[in-house]
Design a protein around this motif. Structure first.
Motif, PDB file in Angstrom:
ATOM      1  N   UNK A  12       2.876   0.505   6.706  1.00  0.00           N
ATOM      2  CA  UNK A  12       2.735   1.787   7.584  1.00  0.00           C
ATOM      3  C   UNK A  12       0.993   1.801   7.952  1.00  0.00           C
ATOM      4  N   UNK A  28       0.045   6.055  -1.546  1.00  0.00           N
ATOM      5  CA  UNK A  28      -1.580   5.487  -1.987  1.00  0.00           C
ATOM      6  C   UNK A  28      -2.122   6.716  -2.510  1.00  0.00           C
ATOM      7  N   UNK A  75       1.002  -1.212   0.064  1.00  0.00           N
ATOM      8  CA  UNK A  75       0.225   0.002   0.091  1.00  0.00           C
ATOM      9  C   UNK A  75       0.808   1.376   0.086  1.00  0.00           C
ATOM     10  N   UNK A 129       0.485   4.203  10.350  1.00  0.00           N
ATOM     11  CA  UNK A 129       0.851   5.742  10.289  1.00  0.00           C
ATOM     12  C   UNK A 129      -0.144   6.399   9.784  1.00  0.00           C
ATOM     13  N   UNK A 130      -1.090   5.976   8.942  1.00  0.00           N
ATOM     14  CA  UNK A 130      -1.995   6.561   8.223  1.00  0.00           C
ATOM     15  C   UNK A 130      -3.464   5.908   8.443  1.00  0.00           C
ATOM     16  N   UNK A 131      -4.452   6.547   8.833  1.00  0.00           N
ATOM     17  CA  UNK A 131      -5.586   6.053   9.159  1.00  0.00           C
ATOM     18  C   UNK A 131      -6.201   5.522   7.627  1.00  0.00           C
ATOM     19  N   UNK A 132      -5.961   6.385   6.764  1.00  0.00           N
ATOM     20  CA  UNK A 132      -6.540   6.228   5.388  1.00  0.00           C
ATOM     21  C   UNK A 132      -5.957   4.733   4.867  1.00  0.00           C
ATOM     22  N   UNK A 133      -4.776   4.536   4.987  1.00  0.00           N
ATOM     23  CA  UNK A 133      -4.157   3.143   4.662  1.00  0.00           C
ATOM     24  C   UNK A 133      -4.668   1.977   5.449  1.00  0.00           C
TER      25      UNK A 133
END
Lengths: 258, 258, 258
Positions: free
Chosen positions: C102, C74, C71, C105-109
């Motif tokens: 990660x 992105x 991912x 580290x990123x809510x979207x991912x």
């Protein structure tokens, strides 16, 4: 801007702090340079993150110790990603290093570099052609010090002898090796290493000088064992990781002027 | 199209001219291949530039000694970047090399390769599957010479024995090593090396042959010291940089037919 | 899901089958990881393809032995490319490995990873932070087994000791070396190696364990010859290619629980 003495001892101590503190450095760079830059940061003891996507770059800049912005492959999406990253860096008071790579080959890059520079990079680092093109575009004398004063940033100019200045102090570094220019992305990786040093050291001059000495002495040692660029690149990564403080102190060639 | 004799001496002289003249080669390639290609060009003595952004690619193609276009990761933005680059190459009479990578795995790539080929690449270089798919899409016999005549370009087909032809002359090169196929991007980098040779040599056959011999002899030497692909890739870069003219003359295996 | 015994012998046989069958593995990954991943797959005897362009990714996934989705970077275009690839994988019954890099580290991912996971990856492979963030987002206990049951996938968690589980069986692998974390993309490349193993072996647990042992033993051997990350990365590629079945059987440290 705090000021420390620039000596081989303070440089060696800054290297030690990168290794101890393992700062995360977010790097927006061109795809040519990404893997080498990530590996150099890991060898240095830092932790790289590298997305340039506008949708998620803010999540990654937030909480990073420092940011590096390199202007390679400057398409519309990348511009938005860079601007988003810079906004977050300002908001979070995260220091950033700007590498205006090939600004002298493309007027669009030069203009965009100056636009970003308004956000006051901690260090602007480039080769003489890149720095000259920025000076000219700002109607300044082609002097790093003039650019540093105009941008209120530290300017680092790489070359056989490197120059680091805020317009008042000037530091010259004579370390390095010709093979560095035979391996792609050593300049970009050097800018990221500057950010790693800046993440642990508030004085941007000391941070910029540390990165140049670290890379320069590592290159000199790597070149003693490898005369051609393939083996040299591998050895450079190894030396970034294994360089000892005593070697830095013995081999740093720093001159502080003014 | 000027024609020179194709001998190990003219090949060695072309290598020497790349090293002396250090041509800038602009390369549009997939991100997998970028770093290795840049490092191989630097090792060869050429200067790579690599943006594919439509906004700035014309600035970079302009003034380059040659252009290489590789069709990896062919999204909409990349297509526009490639078309802009080709337009600038035609306008500036800058020779270009086309690498229709994996055209045999994607009909869209095959069609786009033929569209670009209308702009008359100096050299079209691919593996047998790629060249076959282009011949078939043009309703030609699956012969490199037929494609060369149809496109009015030199066609280079890589393999255990490489073939270079303009449809009239055919040159076969028997240098190379099986480990080349165990390292990613050696083909893409070979296309970029062809462009570097074409930048200093007007005869596209001699340019294509020189790149194949340079890479092939370097691979043979690297494989003598490294039996596995990691060390081989490093040694290949080293040998591209350090290969001597006498080695080229002694080890080139070129056969000119017709 | 067919089940095989997980022993150093079945692991060694799976490695041998990757080398014999040379499966093509399509990999969608971030640009940082692409070249190293391609070189590791080639060293393993597999054949990488790597486009992420929505326009052509279906042509490449179709006919591949397995797919890996990572991912990194992105952006909107990448999301569409990934979704297109997953749709084709489902349609063609091509197994896929998901690396939620990660995600912590990123809510979207994290959200996107769970969205993709609905398509039932054969193996979901990540580090403890990534797996924990997925568990938490699904309101599960932070246990790989709970996630495996919820997703009906095998979950592999990398670390000093790696854990592979489908929620019923658990396999622990104690191979590996600290230098793996000093080289970028070793995790991403490990996920792609998992896909290569899955392409030749129907049991996803055996496939995941094989990739971890292969990488882990290769890393241990590479670290004996190279103490710093540059040389280690080169040696790791070499050892992936040259590791013998007897070494795997002698050095694999696998424990099957439950």
């Amino acid at each position: 801007m705090s000021q420390h003495q620039i000596t081989s001892e303070t440089v060696a101590r800054t290297i030690a702090r990168v290794r101890e503190q393992a700062p995360r450095v977010h790097v927006i760079t061109n795809s040519v340079a990404e893997a080498f830059t990530a590996n150099l940061l890991l060898a240095a003891g830092a932790v790289p993150s590298m997305t340039s996507s506008a949708e998620e770059v803010a999540d990654f800049v937030s909480g990073a110790g420092a940011l590096t912005v390199n202007l390679g492959t400057l398409d519309a999406a990348r511009r938005v990603g860079i601007e988003t990253a810079i906004d977050m860096a300002k908001e979070g008071e995260i220091p950033f290093v700007l590498d205006p790579v090939m600004a002298d080959r493309s007027p669009g890059r030069c203009a965009f570099a100056l636009e970003i520079a308004r956000a006051r990079p901690s260090v602007l680092r480039g080769n003489p052609g890149e720095i000259d093109s920025l000076c000219r575009a700002r109607d300044l004398e082609p002097l790093p010090g003039a650019l540093a004063v105009a941008l209120r940033s530290v300017v680092a100019v790489t070359g056989t002898t490197d120059h680091v200045t805020d317009g008042h102090r000037v530091v010259e570094i004579a370390n390095g090796h010709a093979l560095l220019s035979r391996v792609t992305a050593t300049g970009c990786a050097g800018a990221a290493l500057t950010a790693a040093c800046r993440a642990v050291e508030a004085d941007p001059i000391l941070a910029a000088v540390t990165a140049l000495v670290w890379m320069g002495v590592a290159a000199e040692q790597a070149a003693r064992l490898a005369a051609a660029p393939g083996g040299f690149a591998v050895g450079l990564i190894d030396r970034i990781a294994s360089l000892r403080e005593v070697d830095v102190q013995a081999e740093a060639r720093i001159e502080v002027r003014a």
